[in-house]
Design a protein around this motif. Structure first.
Motif, PDB file in Angstrom:
ATOM      1  N   GLY A  12      33.816  50.243 -88.323  1.00  0.00           N
ATOM      2  CA  GLY A  12      33.087  50.063 -87.075  1.00  0.00           C
ATOM      3  C   GLY A  12      31.727  50.731 -87.103  1.00  0.00           C
ATOM      4  O   GLY A  12      31.583  51.866 -87.572  1.00  0.00           O
ATOM      5  N   GLY A  13      30.715  50.022 -86.625  1.00  0.00           N
ATOM      6  CA  GLY A  13      29.366  50.579 -86.550  1.00  0.00           C
ATOM      7  C   GLY A  13      29.203  51.537 -85.382  1.00  0.00           C
ATOM      8  O   GLY A  13      29.988  51.534 -84.425  1.00  0.00           O
ATOM      9  N   GLY A  14      28.179  52.370 -85.457  1.00  0.00           N
ATOM     10  CA  GLY A  14      27.888  53.299 -84.379  1.00  0.00           C
ATOM     11  C   GLY A  14      27.276  52.597 -83.176  1.00  0.00           C
ATOM     12  O   GLY A  14      26.646  51.542 -83.298  1.00  0.00           O
ATOM     13  N   GLY A  15      27.493  53.170 -82.001  1.00  0.00           N
ATOM     14  CA  GLY A  15      26.907  52.628 -80.785  1.00  0.00           C
ATOM     15  C   GLY A  15      25.455  53.044 -80.637  1.00  0.00           C
ATOM     16  O   GLY A  15      25.064  54.152 -81.014  1.00  0.00           O
ATOM     17  N   GLY A  16      24.633  52.163 -80.095  1.00  0.00           N
ATOM     18  CA  GLY A  16      23.217  52.467 -79.908  1.00  0.00           C
ATOM     19  C   GLY A  16      22.978  53.488 -78.801  1.00  0.00           C
ATOM     20  O   GLY A  16      23.646  53.478 -77.766  1.00  0.00           O
ATOM     21  N   PRO A  53      15.025  57.915 -77.888  1.00  0.00           N
ATOM     22  CA  PRO A  53      16.451  58.160 -78.080  1.00  0.00           C
ATOM     23  C   PRO A  53      16.692  59.489 -78.771  1.00  0.00           C
ATOM     24  O   PRO A  53      15.790  60.074 -79.385  1.00  0.00           O
ATOM     25  CB  PRO A  53      16.882  56.986 -78.971  1.00  0.00           C
ATOM     26  N   GLY A  54      17.930  59.972 -78.666  1.00  0.00           N
ATOM     27  CA  GLY A  54      18.300  61.175 -79.394  1.00  0.00           C
ATOM     28  C   GLY A  54      18.419  60.910 -80.880  1.00  0.00           C
ATOM     29  O   GLY A  54      18.307  59.780 -81.353  1.00  0.00           O
ATOM     30  N   VAL A  55      18.676  61.975 -81.631  1.00  0.00           N
ATOM     31  CA  VAL A  55      18.823  61.869 -83.083  1.00  0.00           C
ATOM     32  C   VAL A  55      20.151  61.192 -83.415  1.00  0.00           C
ATOM     33  O   VAL A  55      21.192  61.509 -82.830  1.00  0.00           O
ATOM     34  CB  VAL A  55      18.764  63.264 -83.724  1.00  0.00           C
ATOM     35  N   ALA A  56      20.122  60.245 -84.328  1.00  0.00           N
ATOM     36  CA  ALA A  56      21.341  59.540 -84.733  1.00  0.00           C
ATOM     37  C   ALA A  56      22.280  60.466 -85.480  1.00  0.00           C
ATOM     38  O   ALA A  56      21.856  61.415 -86.153  1.00  0.00           O
ATOM     39  CB  ALA A  56      20.983  58.345 -85.615  1.00  0.00           C
ATOM     40  N   GLY A  57      23.578  60.197 -85.379  1.00  0.00           N
ATOM     41  CA  GLY A  57      24.544  60.913 -86.194  1.00  0.00           C
ATOM     42  C   GLY A  57      24.378  60.549 -87.665  1.00  0.00           C
ATOM     43  O   GLY A  57      23.793  59.525 -88.013  1.00  0.00           O
ATOM     44  N   VAL A  58      24.887  61.413 -88.531  1.00  0.00           N
ATOM     45  CA  VAL A  58      24.794  61.170 -89.971  1.00  0.00           C
ATOM     46  C   VAL A  58      25.593  59.914 -90.328  1.00  0.00           C
ATOM     47  O   VAL A  58      26.736  59.750 -89.916  1.00  0.00           O
ATOM     48  CB  VAL A  58      25.322  62.375 -90.763  1.00  0.00           C
ATOM     49  N   SER A  59      24.966  59.041 -91.091  1.00  0.00           N
ATOM     50  CA  SER A  59      25.590  57.779 -91.474  1.00  0.00           C
ATOM     51  C   SER A  59      26.901  57.997 -92.224  1.00  0.00           C
ATOM     52  O   SER A  59      27.039  58.937 -93.011  1.00  0.00           O
ATOM     53  CB  SER A  59      24.615  56.987 -92.358  1.00  0.00           C
ATOM     54  N   ALA A  60      27.869  57.132 -91.964  1.00  0.00           N
ATOM     55  CA  ALA A  60      29.160  57.106 -92.650  1.00  0.00           C
ATOM     56  C   ALA A  60      30.000  58.348 -92.396  1.00  0.00           C
ATOM     57  O   ALA A  60      30.827  58.726 -93.223  1.00  0.00           O
ATOM     58  CB  ALA A  60      28.971  56.899 -94.159  1.00  0.00           C
ATOM     59  N   THR A  61      29.808  58.981 -91.228  1.00  0.00           N
ATOM     60  CA  THR A  61      30.661  60.105 -90.841  1.00  0.00           C
ATOM     61  C   THR A  61      31.394  59.865 -89.529  1.00  0.00           C
ATOM     62  O   THR A  61      32.270  60.651 -89.161  1.00  0.00           O
ATOM     63  CB  THR A  61      29.842  61.407 -90.678  1.00  0.00           C
ATOM     64  N   GLY A  62      31.040  58.799 -88.782  1.00  0.00           N
ATOM     65  CA  GLY A  62      31.647  58.561 -87.482  1.00  0.00           C
ATOM     66  C   GLY A  62      31.193  59.516 -86.401  1.00  0.00           C
ATOM     67  O   GLY A  62      31.865  59.652 -85.373  1.00  0.00           O
ATOM     68  N   ALA A  82      40.361  57.880-105.154  1.00  0.00           N
ATOM     69  CA  ALA A  82      39.872  57.641-103.796  1.00  0.00           C
ATOM     70  C   ALA A  82      39.075  56.343-103.755  1.00  0.00           C
ATOM     71  O   ALA A  82      38.200  56.114-104.591  1.00  0.00           O
ATOM     72  CB  ALA A  82      38.992  58.801-103.346  1.00  0.00           C
ATOM     73  N   HIS A  83      39.396  55.494-102.790  1.00  0.00           N
ATOM     74  CA  HIS A  83      38.650  54.257-102.538  1.00  0.00           C
ATOM     75  C   HIS A  83      37.874  54.473-101.235  1.00  0.00           C
ATOM     76  O   HIS A  83      38.474  54.636-100.178  1.00  0.00           O
ATOM     77  CB  HIS A  83      39.600  53.066-102.415  1.00  0.00           C
ATOM     78  N   ILE A  84      36.555  54.478-101.329  1.00  0.00           N
ATOM     79  CA  ILE A  84      35.704  54.866-100.194  1.00  0.00           C
ATOM     80  C   ILE A  84      34.987  53.634 -99.667  1.00  0.00           C
ATOM     81  O   ILE A  84      34.274  52.950-100.409  1.00  0.00           O
ATOM     82  CB  ILE A  84      34.687  55.940-100.622  1.00  0.00           C
ATOM     83  N   PHE A  85      35.148  53.359 -98.376  1.00  0.00           N
ATOM     84  CA  PHE A  85      34.504  52.222 -97.729  1.00  0.00           C
ATOM     85  C   PHE A  85      33.551  52.726 -96.648  1.00  0.00           C
ATOM     86  O   PHE A  85      33.962  53.440 -95.735  1.00  0.00           O
ATOM     87  CB  PHE A  85      35.546  51.298 -97.079  1.00  0.00           C
ATOM     88  N   THR A  86      32.284  52.358 -96.760  1.00  0.00           N
ATOM     89  CA  THR A  86      31.311  52.642 -95.704  1.00  0.00           C
ATOM     90  C   THR A  86      30.860  51.360 -95.015  1.00  0.00           C
ATOM     91  O   THR A  86      30.034  51.390 -94.118  1.00  0.00           O
ATOM     92  CB  THR A  86      30.090  53.393 -96.266  1.00  0.00           C
TER      93      THR A  86
END
Length: 253
Positions: free
Chosen positions: A75-79, A234-243, A3-7
């Motif tokens: 792609g980064g998450g939206g603010g 703001p609300g709680v951010a989603g977990v990083s690297a999960t989309g 597995a090649h994992i890209f974050t």
């Protein structure tokens, strides 16, 4: 298998091919941000191959590669927003180039805001707020967000479902592309407390509450929780690297 994992964005280097010259893939767009005093952000679109679980119930085929270098874009998450009446921002698209084409997963839709600011469409749609409409998901990538019910703002859609009941973020899916499911694999994705396994992705953000009631929890797969109207933030951010989508924010104004 390897597995090649890209974050973060980079290059996928194929130095040698074996008896098969195809690869499985998981591509997830950035999650959407939650709206101010509003709906949760939708998860990024999720596309995965036939032996995985795809977003929106899709099943896709493996793709061919040769000994060369391929571009990977994450792609980064939206603010999220804490300024009334601003809705959340969409996440950015993610993509994987292969021998003959490109796999693109759409960023998640931003959640709607109070004063009828409709949620955005995306890979999965953002949750609605007040009388504002929910956001639609993208076919074979994710599901719609949920509409608001009075001051209970809608949760964002996820790769596995439309958000239901209203304020709770929708569930994502498990894609066991990086390791076995029979044991706890802690390196990739969000954790599912029910089975103690990781590799869950693309959960919707929980809706915020327009008054001072109980906000919505984030969806399975890494969705962020919403907050109440007081205090502002703001609300709680989603977990990083999960989309996963972010939760709906609060505002006293």
């Amino acid at each position: 298998y390897r597995a090649h994992i890209f974050t973060s964005s980079g290059t996928f280097v194929v130095s040698q091919v074996g008896s098969t010259d195809t690869v499985d893939y998981l591509v997830v767009g950035g999650g959407g941000g939650g709206g101010c005093r509003g709906g949760g952000g939708g998860a990024g679109g999720l596309r995965a191959t036939t032996d995985q679980t795809g977003g929106g119930g899709s099943l896709e085929s493996t793709v061919p590669v040769t000994t060369t270098t391929y571009a990977v874009t994450i792609g980064g998450g939206g603010g999220g927003s804490a300024a009334k009446p601003s809705k959340g921002n969409n996440g950015a698209n993610s993509s994987l180039v292969y021998n003959g084409g490109t796999i693109t997963s759409t960023g998640g839709g931003g959640g709607g805001s109070d004063v009828s600011q409709a949620a955005n469409p995306g890979g999965s749609g953002g949750g609605g707020s007040n009388s504002g409409a929910k956001g639609d998901g993208t076919a074979n990538q994710g599901y719609d967000g949920s509409p608001a019910t009075g001051d209970s703002n809608g949760g964002g859609g996820g790769a596995g479902a439309t958000s239901n009941p209203g304020m709770v973020g929708a569930a994502g899916v498990q894609v066991a592309i990086a390791g076995p499911t029979a044991t706890t694999f802690t390196g990739v994705g969000a954790k599912n407390p029910a089975n103690n396994q990781y590799q869950y992705f693309a959960g919707g953000g929980g809706g915020g509450h327009g008054m001072n009631g109980t906000p919505g929890a984030g969806g399975l797969g890494g969705g962020g929780a919403g907050v109440t109207a007081i205090p502002s933030g703001p609300g709680v951010a989603g977990v990083s690297a999960t989309g996963s989508g972010g939760g709906g924010g609060g505002s006293e104004g």
